[in-house]
Scaffold this active site. Structure first.
Site, PDB file in Angstrom:
ATOM      1  N   ASP A  93       5.918   4.950 -14.695  1.00 49.08           N
ATOM      2  CA  ASP A  93       6.848   5.570 -15.641  1.00 49.08           C
ATOM      3  C   ASP A  93       8.268   5.395 -15.112  1.00 49.08           C
ATOM      4  O   ASP A  93       8.482   5.382 -13.894  1.00 49.08           O
ATOM      5  CB  ASP A  93       6.533   7.061 -15.799  1.00 49.08           C
ATOM      6  CG  ASP A  93       7.288   7.659 -16.971  1.00 49.08           C
ATOM      7  OD1 ASP A  93       6.751   7.646 -18.089  1.00 49.08           O
ATOM      8  OD2 ASP A  93       8.435   8.118 -16.779  1.00 49.08           O
ATOM      9  N   ARG A 104      -2.783   4.940 -24.430  1.00 47.59           N
ATOM     10  CA  ARG A 104      -3.676   5.842 -25.142  1.00 47.59           C
ATOM     11  C   ARG A 104      -4.469   5.242 -26.295  1.00 47.59           C
ATOM     12  O   ARG A 104      -5.424   5.864 -26.770  1.00 47.59           O
ATOM     13  CB  ARG A 104      -2.877   7.049 -25.659  1.00 47.59           C
ATOM     14  CG  ARG A 104      -2.578   8.059 -24.561  1.00 47.59           C
ATOM     15  CD  ARG A 104      -2.157   9.383 -25.168  1.00 47.59           C
ATOM     16  NE  ARG A 104      -0.808   9.318 -25.681  1.00 47.59           N
ATOM     17  CZ  ARG A 104      -0.360  10.016 -26.733  1.00 47.59           C
ATOM     18  NH1 ARG A 104      -1.186  10.828 -27.381  1.00 47.59           N
ATOM     19  NH2 ARG A 104       0.889   9.916 -27.119  1.00 47.59           N
ATOM     20  N   ARG A 125      -7.753   9.098 -18.197  1.00 38.63           N
ATOM     21  CA  ARG A 125      -6.692  10.111 -18.317  1.00 38.63           C
ATOM     22  C   ARG A 125      -7.237  11.522 -18.091  1.00 38.63           C
ATOM     23  O   ARG A 125      -6.527  12.392 -17.583  1.00 38.63           O
ATOM     24  CB  ARG A 125      -6.067   9.973 -19.714  1.00 38.63           C
ATOM     25  CG  ARG A 125      -4.818  10.767 -19.971  1.00 38.63           C
ATOM     26  CD  ARG A 125      -3.635  10.216 -19.200  1.00 38.63           C
ATOM     27  NE  ARG A 125      -2.476  11.095 -19.362  1.00 38.63           N
ATOM     28  CZ  ARG A 125      -2.301  12.230 -18.719  1.00 38.63           C
ATOM     29  NH1 ARG A 125      -3.215  12.656 -17.874  1.00 38.63           N
ATOM     30  NH2 ARG A 125      -1.225  12.978 -18.903  1.00 38.63           N
ATOM     31  N   TYR A 175      17.562  11.181 -19.444  1.00 36.01           N
ATOM     32  CA  TYR A 175      16.490  12.138 -19.140  1.00 36.01           C
ATOM     33  C   TYR A 175      16.907  13.099 -18.028  1.00 36.01           C
ATOM     34  O   TYR A 175      16.608  14.289 -18.081  1.00 36.01           O
ATOM     35  CB  TYR A 175      15.210  11.401 -18.728  1.00 36.01           C
ATOM     36  CG  TYR A 175      14.545  10.635 -19.840  1.00 36.01           C
ATOM     37  CD1 TYR A 175      13.616  11.245 -20.677  1.00 36.01           C
ATOM     38  CD2 TYR A 175      14.838   9.299 -20.063  1.00 36.01           C
ATOM     39  CE1 TYR A 175      13.000  10.541 -21.705  1.00 36.01           C
ATOM     40  CE2 TYR A 175      14.229   8.581 -21.088  1.00 36.01           C
ATOM     41  CZ  TYR A 175      13.319   9.205 -21.905  1.00 36.01           C
ATOM     42  OH  TYR A 175      12.720   8.512 -22.923  1.00 36.01           O
ATOM     43  N   ARG A 179       3.403  -0.926 -23.383  1.00 36.00           N
ATOM     44  CA  ARG A 179       2.410   0.172 -23.346  1.00 36.00           C
ATOM     45  C   ARG A 179       0.979  -0.307 -23.619  1.00 36.00           C
ATOM     46  O   ARG A 179       0.153   0.442 -24.122  1.00 36.00           O
ATOM     47  CB  ARG A 179       2.761   1.291 -24.330  1.00 36.00           C
ATOM     48  CG  ARG A 179       3.988   2.049 -23.902  1.00 36.00           C
ATOM     49  CD  ARG A 179       4.019   3.466 -24.498  1.00 36.00           C
ATOM     50  NE  ARG A 179       5.391   3.910 -24.579  1.00 36.00           N
ATOM     51  CZ  ARG A 179       6.020   4.304 -25.677  1.00 36.00           C
ATOM     52  NH1 ARG A 179       5.354   4.413 -26.815  1.00 36.00           N
ATOM     53  NH2 ARG A 179       7.267   4.661 -25.658  1.00 36.00           N
TER      54      ARG A 179
END
Lengths: 347, 347
Positions: free
Chosen positions: B78, B32, B41, B153, B28
């Protein structure tokens, strides 16, 4: 005076005797999957209060024994009664789990261990009440949380899956964190000794967040604190077997088996029983590790899980249990089926 | 025509050459914690759309390379682009993580793998754009989720810490579950092969929920599917190194190292690097496992974590990384410090 009590199978197994069918109990067996528990639960709005009301807590402890005849009852209480007894504010928000007024480094010295036994006196009374109502072959298990696990709640102020708050606290304030663990070691040992004095015949130490201990601090933060507690309890009660449950310990399971002094190690559903049996010292008894979801699924899934565990543990001292607590949505007829599979001749 | 590109250190390490200081990248790393990421973003309201917009996704992929000079860039995308490409509805609820229209047993046959490469064409364009802008010593890593992880998921319709929905589905509908895994094996292999064709030089397969696979189904649900993907990718791209990250695999880490065919295994922060180095086959490279919280804490904690890992991996082929993704709250100056510690002479 002759001791005429029949042997309690789980005590024999915990002392290393091969008892087949293996004794069985379930983590959280006194809990929300039982309609009779949910009925009592409506009588007490506060969960902590329920744990500290002997008439209700003893009744809840006995409910699964009456219904299923497990080989052990486990005291109905919560690991957070220790921070409560040390003076930290603890409450249970309905549907949200436990909450605590988070502890900070500068308030650790204010935790007060001197009132522990008086604050928790209702729990010792619960133990006494349960003991006088248990079948003669059923043992009573007392329990406490391990210091790391309890500290994760004390620091975060609630449950968390990765113990972020405690891990950061330990990194940033290592001395304060060690001081907190030391307080918890002493308080937990004292609490468990008092449980034995009240009548507990087995103790289980829950390291529910073993999987989140910083790996290079495993000895300092988890293994050594548990070993210290085991050692102190043994000084007072040398014959009381102690089970340690280091949930999600993964590659560290072996260290818990070798370095805590536990009589038995409870295995979670994600660790293979075969691994434990091959690796653990011969004198360490295994407990576990049926997947709580296999119990929900029932049928073929449950049959094959029990059959596999029976095969893996044949001829060993072992205690059947789940790999984690029974879930509220578990059909109670599946629990009956589980006991039939364990105690029946089908393997 | 002579290949005049300088060696990419991470490729050398992944092929087993001892490269010191060890190459480094962070899971990652495009994310962020970077102000320049948060700025971009704001330009795309939908996260999935961001992954499928080459101009933005390539810029994001390159941001941490420009700022820190990591030894590898990892494609900004992703793991849920695969179910999206198979026709399942996927979206990202702001602040709540991924959401999917949960798949049921009777709809598995409706998943359509034929549109995967066209649906994900923007990702291959992103790879192409990144490649033409990378420093010559920096490799580009493509990635995908492992079938079990992606299935958790697809079945739950969202992330969950214990994969309850997928585990119950697998217990109750084992044939449908196996059919779903088979679809994911084929689609994931195809997706990874297409990434290599577009320019990816390394692949990482994320089994983020390795810790939740039912233990007796580990081979069927996780090891074998990953091994199948590795094998299919190798048929098309024999020299592309493949890293497998079985997060929280615990006692099963060794099986991933032995049974998936991976060139490298990424170690989480709760598994000891020493364990991996002692146990893994000599030709399996290690990656990991600095605690993301040690990176947040910085200072002495970070210095001692890096020093320990350096000592443990000295003289071995190893890739520095975190034990899990970098967290948004990580101070960026700590990342600079980390790189200094890894690349500097201090050990």
């Amino acid at each position: 005076l002759t001791d005429i009590r029949p042997v309690k199978p789980i005590l024999s197994a915990l002392h290393g005797t091969v008892v087949e069918p293996h004794p069985v109990w379930l983590m959280r067996q006194a809990g929300r999957y039982l309609p009779e528990y949910r009925e009592i639960r409506t009588k007490a709005t506060d969960f902590l209060n329920l744990c500290l009301t002997p008439a209700l807590a003893s009744e809840i402890t006995l409910q699964p024994i009456r219904r299923f005849g497990f080989d052990a009852a486990i005291l109905f209480a919560d690991i957070l009664v220790v921070p409560h007894a040390l003076g930290q504010k603890v409450w249970f928000a309905e549907g949200e789990g436990p909450r605590l007024d988070p502890i900070t480094a500068d308030r650790i010295h204010k935790l007060d261990p001197t009132q522990l036994r008086s604050t928790l006196a209702p729990i010792f009374e619960t133990i006494d009440r349960v003991k006088s109502n248990l079948p003669k072959t059923t043992a009573l298990i007392g329990f406490a949380g391990a210091p790391w696990t309890v500290a994760t709640y004390m620091i975060a102020g609630r449950g968390s899956d990765d113990s972020t708050a405690a891990r950061l606290f330990a990194y940033r304030e290592p001395q304060a964190f060690t001081a907190l663990l030391d307080i918890l070691i002493a308080a937990t040992a004292d609490y468990l000794i008092a449980q034995v004095q009240a009548g507990a015949e087995v103790l289980q130490i829950f390291e529910s967040w073993a999987g989140t201990v910083p790996v290079e601090k495993l000895e300092d933060y988890s293994l050594h604190p548990i070993q210290q507690i085991v050692s102190r309890v043994r000084d007072h009660a040398p014959s009381v077997p102690i089970i340690v449950f280091p949930r999600a310990a993964g590659t560290n399971y072996l260290r818990y088996a070798c370095e805590t002094g536990a009589n038995a190690i409870s295995i979670d559903a994600h660790t293979s029983l075969s691994f434990a049996i091959e690796q653990f010292p011969a004198n360490v008894v295994t407990q576990g590790n049926i997947d709580p979801l296999a119990l929900i699924a029932g049928g073929r899934t449950l049959r094959s899980a029990v059959a596999l565990a029976k095969t893996q543990t044949k001829g060993r001292a072992h205690i059947f249990n789940l790999g984690h607590g029974i879930r509220p949505e578990t059909p109670i007829e599946h629990v009956t089926e589980l006991l039939g599979l364990i105690r029946g001749s089908a393997a």
